[in-house]
Write a protein that holds these residues in place. Structure first.
Motif, PDB file in Angstrom:
ATOM      1  N   LEU A 250     -17.727 -11.056 -39.310  1.00  0.00           N
ATOM      2  CA  LEU A 250     -16.591 -10.892 -39.447  1.00  0.00           C
ATOM      3  C   LEU A 250     -16.130  -9.446 -40.097  1.00  0.00           C
ATOM      4  O   LEU A 250     -16.713  -8.758 -40.653  1.00  0.00           O
ATOM      5  CB  LEU A 250     -15.356 -11.519 -39.448  1.00  0.00           C
ATOM      6  N   PRO A 251     -16.013  -8.401 -39.111  1.00  0.00           N
ATOM      7  CA  PRO A 251     -16.034  -6.745 -39.476  1.00  0.00           C
ATOM      8  C   PRO A 251     -15.314  -7.504 -41.201  1.00  0.00           C
ATOM      9  O   PRO A 251     -14.067  -7.712 -41.346  1.00  0.00           O
ATOM     10  CB  PRO A 251     -14.926  -6.413 -39.016  1.00  0.00           C
ATOM     11  N   GLY A 252     -16.158  -6.692 -41.434  1.00  0.00           N
ATOM     12  CA  GLY A 252     -15.141  -6.924 -43.936  1.00  0.00           C
ATOM     13  C   GLY A 252     -15.927  -5.717 -44.613  1.00  0.00           C
ATOM     14  O   GLY A 252     -18.110  -6.462 -44.523  1.00  0.00           O
ATOM     15  N   TYR A 253     -15.928  -5.588 -45.703  1.00  0.00           N
ATOM     16  CA  TYR A 253     -16.607  -5.115 -46.583  1.00  0.00           C
ATOM     17  C   TYR A 253     -16.068  -4.780 -48.072  1.00  0.00           C
ATOM     18  O   TYR A 253     -14.628  -4.956 -47.737  1.00  0.00           O
ATOM     19  CB  TYR A 253     -17.251  -3.010 -46.224  1.00  0.00           C
ATOM     20  N   TYR A 254     -16.386  -4.026 -48.476  1.00  0.00           N
ATOM     21  CA  TYR A 254     -15.471  -3.975 -50.129  1.00  0.00           C
ATOM     22  C   TYR A 254     -14.482  -2.998 -49.997  1.00  0.00           C
ATOM     23  O   TYR A 254     -14.153  -1.485 -49.302  1.00  0.00           O
ATOM     24  CB  TYR A 254     -16.367  -3.167 -51.072  1.00  0.00           C
TER      25      TYR A 254
END
Lengths: 231, 231
Positions: free
Chosen positions: A44-48
């Protein structure tokens, strides 16, 4: 950003769960990761989340940076905070969700190099995803299935004019089960929320089906009424 | 635990939003804080998530430590992550919620000294709360009001046998508005989910009202049906 992990005890991330309804098929927005761990995996598109960034804003930024998609209204879905969900340490992630209609024209192009590419994948054809994203995806899909019963999402997902077959197909795809045609039609027509148009489907060889429109006012009212057990 | 704040960039907390329905009144579980900042202020029971503790487990532990309440099934409600919501730095909090029936006998007694005391307060009589807890409370109450329309929560909140007046009062209290008596009764009886008993209210001076029970099966079915727009 990765270095931060060594300095702090816990980290926040956002993961975006974006469903797309595309010509009778339910899809999910995926990226191919460009970083270890899980380099080359689907995720899934995800980040900090940045230190000075509210989480709603972070969700928008991250979705844009990893996929090029913007101006999509996302809602919080759930926060995942198991101790061992992430190999880099304690990472708690807030899942944001949206459901949109695809028209083929949604250009996907990551603007960072954290994602190698972004793409729509049919929900029934996913491999195992990076981290615990398979679990996040599964939980989100369950939620969407419940939502279709009490929130007017069909409205957003169909073209303005549609056939009863298209409408039924939308429900079938989201619920992932066959519905009885006669029953479905009877029920839908009984609700009084559909306006039959003096138009038929075009571009089909024979027996073109009638087109319908939602009566937006009645549709919204129905959903409020069905729900307002109390009034 | 407080020292941790100086070492890390972000911290997780849990806040518990526990509604109690008590003899026709809607209450919320509060603590009086024993620590700066906001020493002596009213607040939702909330504290830090441990480094090696999943968030669901943390919610249970924190509720117990700050109020003495145990074995309450809580659901995640929402995650609050604005940058400046907390004076000690970046603190993101996951709100967990439950709604229970009070019978007067729920003993409240903090088992830590972070809370000076714990108590039930009527939702309409809250002062300004510590941190952004007034906002968390408000958002939770809105959610509960929506929930009563599509989830069978009335079932959990009333005694086994109840009068129609009690039932109406439950809806009125949660929705915070007067409902028309005739309309309400007609609608409720029409649903076919109430079983009239051969018993009347006791201990009232005159005109004792009839008692009803929910037909659990029909009640659950109704909620499923009302909601399953699709079947």
């Amino acid at each position: 950003m990765i270095e931060v992990l060594h300095k702090i005890d816990s980290v926040f991330t956002i993961d975006c769960v974006i469903f797309g309804f595309d010509e009778g098929e339910l899809k999910i927005l995926m990226i191919e990761r460009n970083e270890e761990p899980y380099k080359n995996w689907w995720a899934l598109p995800g980040y900090y989340v940045g230190q000075d960034e509210g989480i709603d804003h972070a969700a928008e930024r991250i979705l844009y940076e990893l996929t090029g998609l913007r101006d999509i209204y996302m809602e919080q879905l759930y926060t995942f905070g198991d101790v061992h969900r992430h190999p880099n340490g304690r990472v708690i992630t807030v899942a944001y969700y949206a459901m949109i209609r695809l028209n083929g024209q949604k250009d996907l192009k990551p603007v960072t190099n954290y994602a190698r590419k972004a793409f729509w994948a049919p929900v029934n054809e996913l491999p195992e995803l990076a981290y615990d994203h398979s679990q996040i995806f599964k939980k989100s899909l369950e939620k969407v299935r419940r939502k279709i019963s009490y929130q007017p999402i069909a409205f957003e997902l169909l073209p303005e004019k549609f056939t009863l077959t298209q409408l039924q197909h939308l429900y079938e795809v989201i619920l992932n089960k066959k519905l009885d045609k006669r029953n479905f039609r009877k029920k839908m027509l009984n609700y009084g929320i559909l306006r039959e148009l003096n138009e038929k489907q075009r571009g089909v060889s024979y027996r073109a089906a009638k087109l319908y429109k939602f009566d937006r006012k009645k549709y919204m009212k129905l959903f409020q009424k069905e729900l307002s057990f109390s009034r």
